[in-house]
Design a protein around this motif. Sequence first.
Motif, mmCIF file in Angstrom:
data_model
loop_
_atom_site.group_PDB
_atom_site.id
_atom_site.type_symbol
_atom_site.label_atom_id
_atom_site.label_comp_id
_atom_site.label_asym_id
_atom_site.label_seq_id
_atom_site.Cartn_x
_atom_site.Cartn_y
_atom_site.Cartn_z
ATOM 1 N N LEU A 121 0.835 -1.201 0.000
ATOM 2 C CA LEU A 121 0.000 0.000 0.000
ATOM 3 C C LEU A 121 0.865 1.244 0.000
ATOM 4 C CD1 LEU A 121 -2.583 -1.063 2.696
ATOM 5 C CD2 LEU A 121 -3.124 -0.513 0.330
ATOM 6 N N CYS A 122 0.446 2.245 -0.739
ATOM 7 C CA CYS A 122 1.165 3.513 -0.740
ATOM 8 C C CYS A 122 1.005 4.158 0.636
ATOM 9 C CB CYS A 122 0.598 4.431 -1.830
ATOM 10 S SG CYS A 122 1.208 6.111 -1.697
ATOM 11 N N PRO A 123 2.123 4.438 1.329
ATOM 12 C CA PRO A 123 2.011 4.965 2.696
ATOM 13 C C PRO A 123 1.409 6.370 2.752
ATOM 14 C CG PRO A 123 4.298 4.951 1.971
ATOM 15 C CD PRO A 123 3.509 4.257 0.904
ATOM 16 N N TYR A 124 1.439 7.083 1.633
ATOM 17 C CA TYR A 124 0.946 8.464 1.645
ATOM 18 C C TYR A 124 -0.574 8.557 1.590
ATOM 19 C CZ TYR A 124 5.804 9.562 0.766
ATOM 20 O OH TYR A 124 7.159 9.649 0.871
ATOM 21 N N CYS A 125 -1.216 7.558 0.998
ATOM 22 C CA CYS A 125 -2.647 7.735 0.796
ATOM 23 C C CYS A 125 -3.499 6.577 1.285
ATOM 24 C CB CYS A 125 -2.942 8.006 -0.681
ATOM 25 S SG CYS A 125 -2.477 6.656 -1.769
ATOM 26 N N LYS A 126 -2.896 5.551 1.893
ATOM 27 C CA LYS A 126 -3.730 4.402 2.294
ATOM 28 C C LYS A 126 -4.773 4.822 3.330
ATOM 29 C CE LYS A 126 -0.448 2.576 5.684
ATOM 30 N NZ LYS A 126 0.434 1.457 5.997
ATOM 31 N N VAL B 264 -5.907 4.064 -1.806
ATOM 32 C CA VAL B 264 -6.609 5.223 -2.362
ATOM 33 C C VAL B 264 -5.806 5.593 -3.618
ATOM 34 C CG1 VAL B 264 -7.641 7.471 -1.815
ATOM 35 C CG2 VAL B 264 -7.114 5.857 0.002
ATOM 36 N N TRP B 265 -5.399 6.809 -3.780
ATOM 37 C CA TRP B 265 -4.450 7.157 -4.829
ATOM 38 C C TRP B 265 -3.950 8.561 -4.585
ATOM 39 C CZ3 TRP B 265 -6.851 11.320 -7.029
ATOM 40 C CH2 TRP B 265 -8.241 11.300 -7.072
ATOM 41 N N CYS B 266 -2.730 8.821 -4.986
ATOM 42 C CA CYS B 266 -2.176 10.161 -4.826
ATOM 43 C C CYS B 266 -1.001 10.309 -5.781
ATOM 44 C CB CYS B 266 -1.728 10.396 -3.387
ATOM 45 S SG CYS B 266 -0.230 9.501 -2.942
ATOM 46 N N GLU B 267 -0.402 11.466 -5.772
ATOM 47 C CA GLU B 267 0.672 11.694 -6.738
ATOM 48 C C GLU B 267 1.931 10.873 -6.415
ATOM 49 O OE1 GLU B 267 2.067 15.653 -6.769
ATOM 50 O OE2 GLU B 267 2.392 15.742 -4.611
ATOM 51 N N HIS B 268 2.086 10.487 -5.147
ATOM 52 C CA HIS B 268 3.272 9.705 -4.787
ATOM 53 C C HIS B 268 3.272 8.334 -5.442
ATOM 54 C CE1 HIS B 268 4.752 12.555 -1.852
ATOM 55 N NE2 HIS B 268 3.505 12.711 -1.448
ATOM 56 N N CYS B 269 2.068 7.762 -5.579
ATOM 57 C CA CYS B 269 2.014 6.421 -6.170
ATOM 58 C C CYS B 269 1.583 6.505 -7.631
ATOM 59 C CB CYS B 269 1.095 5.511 -5.374
ATOM 60 S SG CYS B 269 -0.510 6.213 -4.967
ATOM 61 N N ASN B 270 1.770 7.669 -8.230
ATOM 62 C CA ASN B 270 1.392 7.861 -9.636
ATOM 63 C C ASN B 270 -0.057 7.478 -9.895
ATOM 64 O OD1 ASN B 270 3.812 8.852 -10.523
ATOM 65 N ND2 ASN B 270 4.649 6.824 -10.939
HETATM 66 ZN ZN LIG Z 1 -0.493 7.172 -2.878
#
Ligand SMILES: [Zn+2]
Length: 421
Positions: free
Chosen positions: A293-298, A343-349
């Motif tokens: 999981l992307c740590p920035y948006c999970k 979720v999604w964010c710019e860190h995980c493209n």
């Molecule tokens: Zn993310």
Amino acid sequence: MKYNEVVQKLKDIVYRWENIQEACNLIILAAVLWDSSDIHIEPLSSYVRLRYRLDWELTEILEYQNFLHSWIVARFKIMSDLKIDESRIPQDWRLSTTIEWKSLDLRVSTLPTVHGEKIVMRIVDKSKKIPKLHELGIEWKNWELIKKAISLPNGIILTSWPTGSWKSTTLYSALTDLNKIWVNIMTLEDPVENQIDGINQSQVKPDIWYTFAYGLRTALRQDPDIIMVWEMRDKETVDIAIEASLTWHLVLSTIHTNNASETITRMINMWVQPFLIPASVNIIIAQRLVRKLCPYCKKQVKISELWKTVVEDIKNAIQITDKKELMSRVWNELKNPIFYEPVWCEHCNWLWYKWRVWLYEVLEITPGVKEMILAWRSAYNINNQAVKDWMISLEQDWIMKALNWLTSLEEVYRVAKSQKW
Ligand SMILES: [Zn+2]
């Protein structure tokens, strides 16, 4: 440049039909920034599509019109030293290039299809660092078993791998740990994916009879301490590997099976005498790759739909962890469990998951397992015995990873279903 910017620029160029050379560079650059392993450019009946593979899934990046395709194919052929005027037969070549300070090896392959030539490029990022063993997130018990096995002077360490599990990572990581001034390490690989200084890596060439078996025999004359054989496909290779381990060498290799216990029955099916297996094999590692999981948006989710189906597995999983903190958290939350979802964010493209985490199953040859092997029992029986002897199964490992909030239950469930555990 960021991935999104590169793709936007690429789209602009393609839609304005200009600067094919730059478009081709951007196709590679975007794939690298996206961490993808393969680029697929495929002509269909009414358009050409560009797709990237991340782990085992292809994702469409863009479409362009058919008439542009011949220019793009020609450009890639020039870059890879392939014949431009030959489009009737498949061609393949290796291409070394540097894009944005990353030195890359690309394996380019073309194939004539009914709508034109399809291009597939496998990307090997040589600047990517090989993770250390301790960075692979191996749970405590598996960690102890692996550490012990690689510190022994002899024996065989096998990893089993279904396609897409990045079988080489664990072995490469183990080799970097073992790479010391006082040992001679030799590898026989096909292909050599990562180069490690201090290790004698050799590329086998079966078409000129330089096979794994022949290479292994030759390697033994080079005074090795540790040998890594990329794959044990045939009886001859297995036999020599066993011989090598019994004559005081540490041998690392892989066998293409779904889990650890199947590896044993596969060896017996290759007519290896069962008594030789416990005598030579130290441990068998099975592994799976799931997305982290992307740590920035999970995002926290209280109850997962999958929860009811896995609650029993979780009870089994927590019995074998000695992480007290995790245990008490789990017991407290068992009635109201917390997991995370992407979720999604710019860190995980905008991809929800970006990084990867490995799941492990490490089979130790316990006295019980040894008895099963000598009695020619099935993989199913061997597996049950190993679990009885406290092997952490792949299922238990994934639940622990989900309880540690590294991945979501859904992600692992999806992989489990698609790869038949
Ligand atoms: Zn993310």
